[in-house]
Motif scaffolding. Structure first.
Motif, short mmCIF file in Angstrom:
data_model
loop_
_atom_site.label_atom_id
_atom_site.label_comp_id
_atom_site.label_asym_id
_atom_site.label_seq_id
_atom_site.Cartn_x
_atom_site.Cartn_y
_atom_site.Cartn_z
N MET A 23 -1.87 4.68 -10.99
CA MET A 23 -2.94 4.59 -9.97
C MET A 23 -3.81 5.83 -10.05
N THR A 24 -5.10 5.61 -10.06
CA THR A 24 -6.02 6.74 -10.11
C THR A 24 -6.06 7.43 -8.76
N ALA A 25 -6.49 8.67 -8.76
CA ALA A 25 -6.61 9.40 -7.51
C ALA A 25 -7.75 8.80 -6.69
N LEU A 26 -7.54 8.64 -5.40
CA LEU A 26 -8.54 7.96 -4.59
C LEU A 26 -9.44 8.93 -3.84
N GLY A 27 -9.16 10.23 -3.96
CA GLY A 27 -10.04 11.18 -3.31
C GLY A 27 -9.82 11.24 -1.81
N HIS A 56 -11.16 9.76 0.67
CA HIS A 56 -11.36 8.60 1.53
C HIS A 56 -10.39 7.46 1.20
N PHE A 94 -9.81 4.52 3.62
CA PHE A 94 -10.85 3.51 3.78
C PHE A 94 -10.81 2.50 2.64
N ILE A 95 -10.57 3.02 1.42
CA ILE A 95 -10.53 2.11 0.27
C ILE A 95 -9.36 1.14 0.42
N VAL A 96 -8.19 1.70 0.75
CA VAL A 96 -7.01 0.84 0.89
C VAL A 96 -7.23 -0.16 2.02
N ALA A 97 -7.81 0.33 3.12
CA ALA A 97 -8.04 -0.57 4.26
C ALA A 97 -8.98 -1.71 3.86
N ALA A 98 -10.02 -1.40 3.10
CA ALA A 98 -10.97 -2.44 2.70
C ALA A 98 -10.26 -3.50 1.87
N TYR A 99 -9.46 -3.06 0.89
CA TYR A 99 -8.75 -4.03 0.07
C TYR A 99 -7.72 -4.80 0.89
N VAL A 134 -7.87 -5.55 4.11
CA VAL A 134 -8.54 -6.56 4.94
C VAL A 134 -8.91 -7.77 4.09
N ALA A 135 -9.48 -7.49 2.91
CA ALA A 135 -9.87 -8.59 2.03
C ALA A 135 -8.65 -9.43 1.67
#
Lengths: 242, 60, 222
Positions: free
Chosen positions: B1-5, B7, B10-15, B17-18
């Motif tokens: 897994m790449t580093a997500l920085g 935020h 938010f990225i994980v939450a977006a995925y 929710v989708a």
């Protein structure tokens, strides 16, 4: 779309039986490839960092949200002009899926906006247009839920869908105009310079995956709806016979 | 897994929710299919057959 | 006097007599505008700034909520069937009904605007701009609402369904109506730009509204 040629719901049911497994597998494969590309191959944006990954869900959902309304408009024509028995089945079952994907677009947009703009919601032209689209989906769903007789609801929903299709570009234009009036400069432009291919390829693969997902879900939902109407007709016949 | 920085949430939450919405759609379709199939089987078991195929397609 | 004129006069007479509810819209408008200072506080500067928006929102809601019964009463007493069967094109008959409705509901809103403008501390230019944009914009609201009214009678549902279906479609009218009013008061765009777009929207709804409403009635009631 094979739906246009298939006048007969029974033949449509038989065809879905053969198509659905393949569609489901194709969807899963496309998602696997798309997610792999999005998470492990696509580079971070120099400005937005890793949040650009949200785009791979957000943009396909937005595309489909708009595309599904277009599909519903075609089905509406099928209902009103040709009175095709499958047309309003297609329109009815597309609406909840379209609403759900538009909802995904809105939520991921808000989650993207928070790190980028510092707030979950801005009255940005794009977000606002998508919100209006979502409200119109909810209107169509409300209409379907109001009336029991599917034929009557189908024709009314078809007219509403077509009026919506005429109005959506005008709404988009108005909202753009209103937005430039109130916010001269936008912080983030999704459609700025052409996207680099390292971003574009995963985006297109994800879009394909979402499209396949929609087709799979839509075909299954249409099958359910045909069965639901068959149950309804059989019950009415039974009540009439009794 | 790449580093997500910074935020990552938010990225994980977006995925998430989708994924949640998509799973809900799939479950809805499957459950609906099961219900309709059961109802049809019930009707058929009670002798209300689909002999009326022609009439049904006209009415639809 | 042709059949359309007769229909127009009949609808106007019906809505003006006892039980017609012609002035209900303007009363609703008055009450909504009166409620807003209670929510915002009696800050005259603030009210002056958002006055055009308040007047437009009030007029939008008033003209849409009054549409509920436009076809329902005719459907109940059977005159809608006569209109459907008549030789006059349904689109024109529906347009005549919309015109009658606008004269009895929309026009009073325009006339009431100067009075309500005083409450909101609007000066003469502002009142004139709002009244002018409402005079041009309320027909569009009536014509868009016509579609909702036709769907409501076809579906035999009234109440909240109509505004839920119709309000999203009125967003462009609201945007350009309020923008034109504000443009006349504070700028920065010239008044003409949004005002002409508003005129264009009204002309478009003049086509789309009767066509869609007539289609809905034909499809739903045959």
């Amino acid at each position: 779309m094979p739906l246009i040629d298939l006048a007969n719901p029974t033949r449509f049911l038989a065809l879905t039986q053969r198509l659905l497994p393949g569609l489901a597998v194709a969807t899963a494969l496309a998602f696997a490839a798309g997610l792999y590309l999005a998470w492990f191959v696509a580079p971070d944006d120099y400005q937005q960092g890793a949040t650009v990954k949200i785009m791979f869900v957000h943009v396909p959902a937005a595309w489909l949200g708009m595309g599904i309304w277009a599909l519903m408009s075609l089905s509406a024509l099928g209902t009103l002009v040709w009175r095709h028995p499958l047309a309003d089945v297609a329109a009815k079952t597309a609406a909840p899926i379209g609403a759900a994907l538009t909802f995904v677009c809105l939520v991921t947009g808000a989650l993207w906006g928070r790190p980028m703009w510092g707030t979950y919601w801005v009255w940005d032209a794009r977000l606002t247009s998508v919100l209006v689209l979502f409200l119109m989906y909810l209107g169509v769903l409300a209409l379907w839920r109001t009336v029991e007789d599917p034929a009557r609801a189908g024709r009314a929903a078809a007219i509403l869908t077509l009026v919506g299709a005429v109005n959506l570009p005008i709404i988009k234009f108005s909202v753009d105009w209103w937005n430039t009036l109130h916010q001269p400069a936008s912080v983030l432009r999704l459609d700025g310079p052409a996207l680099h291919s390292s971003i574009m390829t995963p985006l297109l693969v994800m879009a394909l995956a979402f499209a396949l997902l929609f087709v799979t879900l839509h075909v299954s939902a249409m099958r359910n709806e045909i069965m639901r109407r068959r149950v309804r007709t059989l019950r009415l016949m039974q009540a009439g016979a009794a | 897994m790449t580093a997500l920085g910074p935020h990552a949430a938010f990225i994980v939450a977006a995925y998430a929710v989708a994924a949640l919405v998509i799973v809900a759609l799939i479950l809805w379709v499957l459950a609906d299919h099961r219900t309709q199939r059961r109802l049809l089987a019930d009707l058929e078991a009670r002798g209300i057959t689909r002999r009326s195929e022609r009439r049904r397609t006209e009415a639809a | 006097m042709g059949p359309l004129g007769a229909l127009l006069l009949r609808d106007m007479r019906l809505s003006l007599r006892v039980g017609g509810g012609a002035l209900m819209g303007v009363l609703f408008f008055l009450i909504v505008v009166t409620m807003i200072p209670f929510a915002l506080g009696p800050d005259l500067a603030l009210l002056q700034r958002i006055g055009p928006a308040i007047l437009w929102l009030g007029a939008l809601l008033a003209s849409l909520l009054a549409l509920d019964r436009l076809f329902a009463a005719d459907h109940e007493d059977g005159s809608l069937d006569l209109i459907l069967m008549g030789r006059t094109p349904l689109e024109l008959a529906v347009l005549a009904k919309a015109l009658a409705h606008w004269i009895t509901t929309g026009l009073p809103l325009v006339v009431a605007t100067p009075v309500l403008g005083l409450f909101l501390n609007l000066d003469l230019t502002a009142v004139g701009a709002v009244a002018l944009t409402l005079a041009v914009g309320t027909p569009a609201l009536t014509l868009i609402g016509l579609i909702g009214a036709a769907l409501a009678v076809v579906l035999r549902r009234g109440g909240l369904l109509l505004p839920v279906l119709v309000l999203p479609l009125t967003i462009p009218v609201l945007i350009f109506g309020v923008s034109a009013s504000n443009a006349a008061i504070v700028g920065p765009v010239p008044f003409g730009t949004p005002f002409l777009v508003l005129c264009a929207l009204t002309l478009m709804s003049l086509v789309v509204g009767p066509l869609a409403a007539a289609a809905a009635l034909r499809q739903g009631l045959d």
